[in-house]
Design an enzyme around this catalytic site. Structure first.
Site, PDB file in Angstrom:
ATOM      1  N   ALA A  38      83.548  45.473  65.739  1.00 51.18           N
ATOM      2  CA  ALA A  38      82.975  45.161  67.047  1.00 51.18           C
ATOM      3  C   ALA A  38      82.888  43.649  67.214  1.00 51.18           C
ATOM      4  O   ALA A  38      83.175  42.886  66.285  1.00 51.18           O
ATOM      5  CB  ALA A  38      81.587  45.796  67.177  1.00 51.18           C
ATOM      6  N   VAL A  65      80.392  40.462  69.425  1.00 53.14           N
ATOM      7  CA  VAL A  65      79.067  40.217  69.957  1.00 53.14           C
ATOM      8  C   VAL A  65      79.128  39.158  71.050  1.00 53.14           C
ATOM      9  O   VAL A  65      79.840  38.155  70.921  1.00 53.14           O
ATOM     10  CB  VAL A  65      78.109  39.764  68.831  1.00 53.14           C
ATOM     11  CG1 VAL A  65      76.739  39.420  69.397  1.00 53.14           C
ATOM     12  CG2 VAL A  65      77.988  40.853  67.774  1.00 53.14           C
ATOM     13  N   LYS A 107      76.392  43.938  71.398  1.00 56.20           N
ATOM     14  CA  LYS A 107      77.456  44.318  70.464  1.00 56.20           C
ATOM     15  C   LYS A 107      78.294  45.421  71.098  1.00 56.20           C
ATOM     16  O   LYS A 107      77.759  46.441  71.545  1.00 56.20           O
ATOM     17  CB  LYS A 107      76.852  44.800  69.146  1.00 56.20           C
ATOM     18  CG  LYS A 107      77.869  45.077  68.054  1.00 56.20           C
ATOM     19  CD  LYS A 107      77.172  45.382  66.728  1.00 56.20           C
ATOM     20  CE  LYS A 107      78.178  45.567  65.613  1.00 56.20           C
ATOM     21  NZ  LYS A 107      77.485  45.828  64.318  1.00 56.20           N
ATOM     22  N   ASP A 136      75.630  46.189  53.621  1.00 53.69           N
ATOM     23  CA  ASP A 136      76.771  45.329  53.954  1.00 53.69           C
ATOM     24  C   ASP A 136      76.304  43.874  53.958  1.00 53.69           C
ATOM     25  O   ASP A 136      76.467  43.149  54.937  1.00 53.69           O
ATOM     26  CB  ASP A 136      77.334  45.722  55.322  1.00 53.69           C
ATOM     27  CG  ASP A 136      78.737  45.153  55.558  1.00 53.69           C
ATOM     28  OD1 ASP A 136      79.390  44.753  54.574  1.00 53.69           O
ATOM     29  OD2 ASP A 136      79.175  45.099  56.716  1.00 53.69           O
TER      30      ASP A 136
END
Length: 540
Positions: free
Chosen positions: A132, A134, A148, A283
């Protein structure tokens, strides 16, 4: 279709001269002359560095390969510095898609125009990642937010590559010996599951909200607020944060951030999420970690991108903690016992030989100061002997292993003199003390006390039925053997044992109630002691 995709992957690797990197592998080095047969060897990409060629190739191959590059970028201890720095650009600098396309996706999913939704909306992306990108925006109430937006057709692209990886993994399991221990297909499925979580931004919003609640009173970690009224599966709106990317070490130093404290606190936050909360950001590459822009003795971290969240079973939590403590206490037999008990080491393997092999690999490392010992390298050394002893690789631990490598690498960059074990050991010892022993018994009993109190009115009926059943004569058929005298004596004791156990439970419960009153501590201990003895006698 899969064959065409595979051919395209090979073409990209050859075009960007990744074959030159492959020939650096020791057993392929004698064949390095074959790279001269690559026509692209003489083309414009020969002027690019190896790291830049690798980064561009991964970007061209798509989001899954970009994710792989992000994992590699944190391994400064394994990669040449130029390659690691180039791959670090994949964290938040992937080629963006058009802002006009992003607006159309937002309007389609939220059923309103951009003008109705936002007071301001910046078409230029603030950051662009593999899944994605932002954009900055401002809500009608003046709140500064980030929006997002999933990449167009991203689900189709990921499904295509994951299907190809599954095919290759299945082929590897059927052809390569020992692949059943590595479980490549299970690993790919776990990777697919985490990717599917990233593709649903409503799940990410829920993850962020839960993590925010857990650290709402912690001044060293801040989680942005989610604006639920503007969220859907393809769009996520969150509070805009202000901070310095954790990977920009020189800028952090210029701003007066205490990097030594930051390294220690980052380790503590990681273990808090994994063991105390059992809900961790999975992550944690440097692109998802920021530090608040103000000098302080206690740096404040800010996390973003909550698409991948991990958790462990209580058994995995305990075995990981005990394994780490045993490693650094050089108790290799304990390590072998834990691997055997957890099922990681097959029962047919010799635990003594396994302990000896671990000692052979680890002892040279422990000759160094603790601050120079890398848990990441320790794991890699253990993996070297995994094949020999048929160690079962646990797919559910992949996220934890990956993030431990990320956190360790970043903490070492904050403070090269950081004694990682000095920071982690007290936390693990304290956590384990709460999981076993008398303290754990009190805690778990106190947690279950409301349920036991709820069941107390049913106890007389249960006791009566148990005594009634115990007093009934045993029906003996011709096809069954007669009970021995010893068994008959044991059966006659059952009512007494049942009464003793019930009395013990009631006494222990009463002790916990007394323990809540400071003036009755002595009475609580007496009741607890008598109740424990009753329970033990009832079990004998």
């Amino acid at each position: 279709m899969r064959l065409l995709r595979l051919c395209y992957i090979c073409f990209i690797l050859v075009r960007y001269r990744i074959d030159s990197l492959l020939f650096m592998i020791p057993w392929l080095y004698p064949f390095r002359f074959l790279r001269l047969l690559n026509p692209f060897y003489y083309w414009r990409y020969r002027h690019y560095s190896s790291g830049k060629n690798l980064r561009i190739a991964l970007e061209r191959l798509g989001p899954i390969f970009v994710k792989f590059g992000q994992l590699l970028s944190a391994r400064y201890d394994l990669l040449p510095q130029d390659i690691a720095e180039e791959l670090a650009k994949l964290q938040d600098n992937v080629q963006p898609f058009s802002g006009k396309v992003a607006k159309k996706i937002i309007e389609k999913n939220l059923k309103k125009s951009i003008e109705e939704l936002f007071d301001q909306f910046d078409s230029q992306p603030l950051a662009s990642a593999s899944i994605a990108q932002v954009h900055r925006a401002k809500l009608k109430d003046g709140s500064d937010v980030v929006v997002k937006v999933l990449r167009p057709n991203i689900r189709k692209l990921i499904h295509r590559d994951v299907s190809l990886l599954k095919t290759l993994a299945s082929l590897a399991e059927s052809v390569l010996s020992g692949s059943e221990r590595i479980k490549p297909l299970a690993i790919i499925k776990e990777f697919e599951r985490s990717l599917n979580c990233e593709l649903d931004l409503m799940l990410e919003a829920g993850n962020a909200t839960r993590l925010r609640q857990q650290f709402i009173n912690d001044d060293s970690l801040y989680i942005p607020e989610v604006y639920w009224d503007y969220c859907c599966r393809n769009v996520l709106v969150m509070e805009r944060i202000s901070g310095i990317p954790a990977g920009k070490i020189k800028l952090l130093e210029q701003k007066g951030i205490n990097l030594a404290s930051a390294g220690e606190r980052l380790i503590e936050l990681f273990f808090t999420q994994v063991f105390k909360n059992n809900f961790f950001h999975a992550d944690l590459h440097p692109g998802n970690i920021f530090i608040a822009d103000h000098p302080s003795q206690q740096p404040r971290f800010i996390l973003v991108d909550f698409g991948i969240i991990g958790s462990l079973s209580p058994e995995d939590q305990r075995y990981i903690a005990e394994n780490l403590l045993a490693f650094f206490n050089r108790d290799y037999h304990r390590v072998a016992e834990l691997h055997l008990a957890s099922g990681w080491l097959p029962a047919q393997e010799n635990s003594h030989d396994f302990a000896t092999a671990i000692r052979t690999i680890c002892e040279p490392m422990f000759e160094k100061p603790l601050k120079d010992i890398s848990i990441g390298k320790l794991l890699l050394n253990i993996f070297k002997i995994a094949r020999q002893f048929h160690i079962n690789i646990q797919p559910q631990l992949i996220l934890l292993q990956k993030n431990l490598l990320h956190i360790e690498a970043l903490s070492r960059r904050f403070n090269p003199e950081l004694d990682l074990w000095h920071t982690a050991k007290p936390f693990l010892e304290n956590w384990l003390s709460r999981q076993v022993g008398l303290r754990s018994l009190f805690s778990k009993t106190y947690q279950n006390l409301p349920y036991w109190i709820e069941k107390l009115p049913e106890l007389p009926d249960l006791v009566y039925k148990a005594l009634q059943q115990a007093g009934q004569p045993v029906v003996k058929s011709q096809s069954t053997s007669m009970l021995t005298d010893e068994n008959e004596k044991s059966a006659s004791k059952r009512p007494k044992r049942g009464i003793t156990m019930i009395a013990g439970i009631l006494l222990v419960a009463s002790a916990l109630n007394f323990a809540l009153a400071p003036q009755a501590v002595i009475s609580a201990w007496i009741l607890f002691g008598v109740g424990s003895i009753s329970l033990i006698l009832g079990l004998l």
